[in-house]
Design a protein around this motif. Structure first.
Motif, PDB file in Angstrom:
ATOM      1  N   ASP A  51       0.924  -1.239  -0.116  1.00  0.00           N
ATOM      2  CA  ASP A  51      -0.169   0.183  -0.056  1.00  0.00           C
ATOM      3  C   ASP A  51       0.855   1.068   0.137  1.00  0.00           C
ATOM      4  O   ASP A  51       1.688   1.363   0.669  1.00  0.00           O
ATOM      5  N   PRO A  52       0.680   2.119  -0.942  1.00  0.00           N
ATOM      6  CA  PRO A  52       1.657   3.226  -1.149  1.00  0.00           C
ATOM      7  C   PRO A  52       1.335   4.291   0.102  1.00  0.00           C
ATOM      8  O   PRO A  52       2.249   4.971   0.178  1.00  0.00           O
ATOM      9  N   ASN A  53       0.249   4.149   0.691  1.00  0.00           N
ATOM     10  CA  ASN A  53      -0.277   5.009   1.852  1.00  0.00           C
ATOM     11  C   ASN A  53       0.502   4.875   3.142  1.00  0.00           C
ATOM     12  O   ASN A  53       0.315   5.293   4.173  1.00  0.00           O
ATOM     13  N   VAL A  54       1.114   3.471   3.395  1.00  0.00           N
ATOM     14  CA  VAL A  54       1.601   2.951   4.266  1.00  0.00           C
ATOM     15  C   VAL A  54       3.199   3.168   4.431  1.00  0.00           C
ATOM     16  O   VAL A  54       3.872   2.806   3.296  1.00  0.00           O
ATOM     17  N   PHE A 175      -1.291   3.747  11.374  1.00  0.00           N
ATOM     18  CA  PHE A 175       0.040   3.021  11.349  1.00  0.00           C
ATOM     19  C   PHE A 175       1.098   3.567  12.510  1.00  0.00           C
ATOM     20  O   PHE A 175       1.092   4.722  12.503  1.00  0.00           O
ATOM     21  N   GLY A 176       1.586   2.769  13.349  1.00  0.00           N
ATOM     22  CA  GLY A 176       2.597   3.234  14.467  1.00  0.00           C
ATOM     23  C   GLY A 176       3.910   3.359  13.853  1.00  0.00           C
ATOM     24  O   GLY A 176       4.413   4.647  13.298  1.00  0.00           O
ATOM     25  N   GLY A 177       4.729   2.521  13.854  1.00  0.00           N
ATOM     26  CA  GLY A 177       6.024   2.597  13.052  1.00  0.00           C
ATOM     27  C   GLY A 177       7.234   3.033  13.926  1.00  0.00           C
ATOM     28  O   GLY A 177       8.327   2.865  13.565  1.00  0.00           O
ATOM     29  N   ILE A 178       7.099   3.397  15.343  1.00  0.00           N
ATOM     30  CA  ILE A 178       8.171   3.697  16.171  1.00  0.00           C
ATOM     31  C   ILE A 178       8.530   2.345  16.653  1.00  0.00           C
ATOM     32  O   ILE A 178       7.915   1.370  17.317  1.00  0.00           O
ATOM     33  N   ASP A 179      10.036   1.915  16.519  1.00  0.00           N
ATOM     34  CA  ASP A 179      10.686   0.774  16.874  1.00  0.00           C
ATOM     35  C   ASP A 179      11.064   0.647  18.248  1.00  0.00           C
ATOM     36  O   ASP A 179      11.255  -0.366  18.870  1.00  0.00           O
ATOM     37  N   GLU A 180      11.503   1.865  18.494  1.00  0.00           N
ATOM     38  CA  GLU A 180      12.449   1.769  19.814  1.00  0.00           C
ATOM     39  C   GLU A 180      12.294   3.161  20.341  1.00  0.00           C
ATOM     40  O   GLU A 180      12.174   4.055  19.835  1.00  0.00           O
ATOM     41  N   VAL A 181      12.498   3.347  21.778  1.00  0.00           N
ATOM     42  CA  VAL A 181      12.344   4.448  22.511  1.00  0.00           C
ATOM     43  C   VAL A 181      13.562   4.604  23.329  1.00  0.00           C
ATOM     44  O   VAL A 181      14.124   3.606  23.711  1.00  0.00           O
ATOM     45  N   TYR A 182      14.534   5.612  23.330  1.00  0.00           N
ATOM     46  CA  TYR A 182      15.492   5.765  24.188  1.00  0.00           C
ATOM     47  C   TYR A 182      15.472   6.957  25.228  1.00  0.00           C
ATOM     48  O   TYR A 182      14.940   7.873  24.943  1.00  0.00           O
ATOM     49  N   PHE A 183      16.214   6.724  26.416  1.00  0.00           N
ATOM     50  CA  PHE A 183      16.211   7.734  27.140  1.00  0.00           C
ATOM     51  C   PHE A 183      17.616   8.467  26.835  1.00  0.00           C
ATOM     52  O   PHE A 183      18.444   8.028  26.690  1.00  0.00           O
ATOM     53  N   THR A 184      17.361   9.828  26.990  1.00  0.00           N
ATOM     54  CA  THR A 184      18.431  10.907  26.588  1.00  0.00           C
ATOM     55  C   THR A 184      18.814  11.394  28.119  1.00  0.00           C
ATOM     56  O   THR A 184      19.876  11.955  28.347  1.00  0.00           O
ATOM     57  N   SER A 185      17.892  11.531  28.999  1.00  0.00           N
ATOM     58  CA  SER A 185      18.158  11.714  30.267  1.00  0.00           C
ATOM     59  C   SER A 185      17.177  11.041  31.221  1.00  0.00           C
ATOM     60  O   SER A 185      16.124  10.762  30.955  1.00  0.00           O
TER      61      SER A 185
END
Length: 189
Positions: A51-54, A175-185
């Protein structure tokens, strides 16, 4: 009297040859089809087009198209191979400060996110930043202060934050798409 009918042996022999030939053709076709299927020769042309919209996964430079196609099948099952796809990182502006579950303690964190999908995911995060910030603060407010001071608690918090962000994106963009969350502080008190 003359006998003009061919002998029965010859008819039955011809019948056996025809049946044997037909069986060999069917076996050869089945074996050829099985080999094509097993090696993925038919995989590229089967199934619906993307799907070109995803948002689409972004392959790293130099990765073969066959490896990317196989990895996309795994990614659809939730397993993305980071060696094959290019990650994009986005730090979220400003820190997040929230009271924790007990009420007396608070946490202050800076976070960034990453995706293996194209720019549309980053654009969606920026477009819905207010809703994402709210979801992050709500997730932080649910945390137990004793839990998030441990490594296991921080890892669980990262997963909870990723899920909260993806829920916002899925509800707003499909659609989500976030694979990882990182702490910067990360500060608790």
């Amino acid at each position: 009297m003359s006998d003009t009918a061919p002998p029965k042996k010859s008819k039955s022999r011809l019948k056996k040859i025809l049946i044997l030939s037909l069986a060999l053709i069917v076996l050869a076709g089945g074996a050829g089809g099985g080999i094509l299927y097993a090696t993925g020769g038919m995989m590229r042309h089967s199934g619906p087009a993307a799907d070109p919209n995803v948002p689409q996964l972004v392959p790293r430079d130099g990765v073969s198209s066959y490896a990317v196609d196989a990895a996309r099948v795994e990614a659809a099952r939730g397993r993305i191979d980071p060696r094959l796809f290019q990650a994009t990182y986005l730090p979220l502006e400003n820190v997040f400060t929230s009271n924790l579950q007990a009420g007396d303690a608070f946490v202050q964190i800076g976070i960034g996110v990453s995706t293996y999908y194209d720019q549309r995911v980053i654009d969606n995060v920026q477009r819905h930043e207010m809703a994402i910030r709210s979801a992050i603060l709500m997730t932080l407010a649910e945390q137990d202060p004793a839990q998030i001071t441990t490594l296991r608690g921080k890892q669980a918090l990262k997963i909870a934050l990723r899920n909260a962000i993806n829920n916002v994106l899925t509800n707003r963009e499909g659609f989500g798409g976030i694979d990882e969350v990182y702490f910067t502080s990360f500060v608790t008190q």
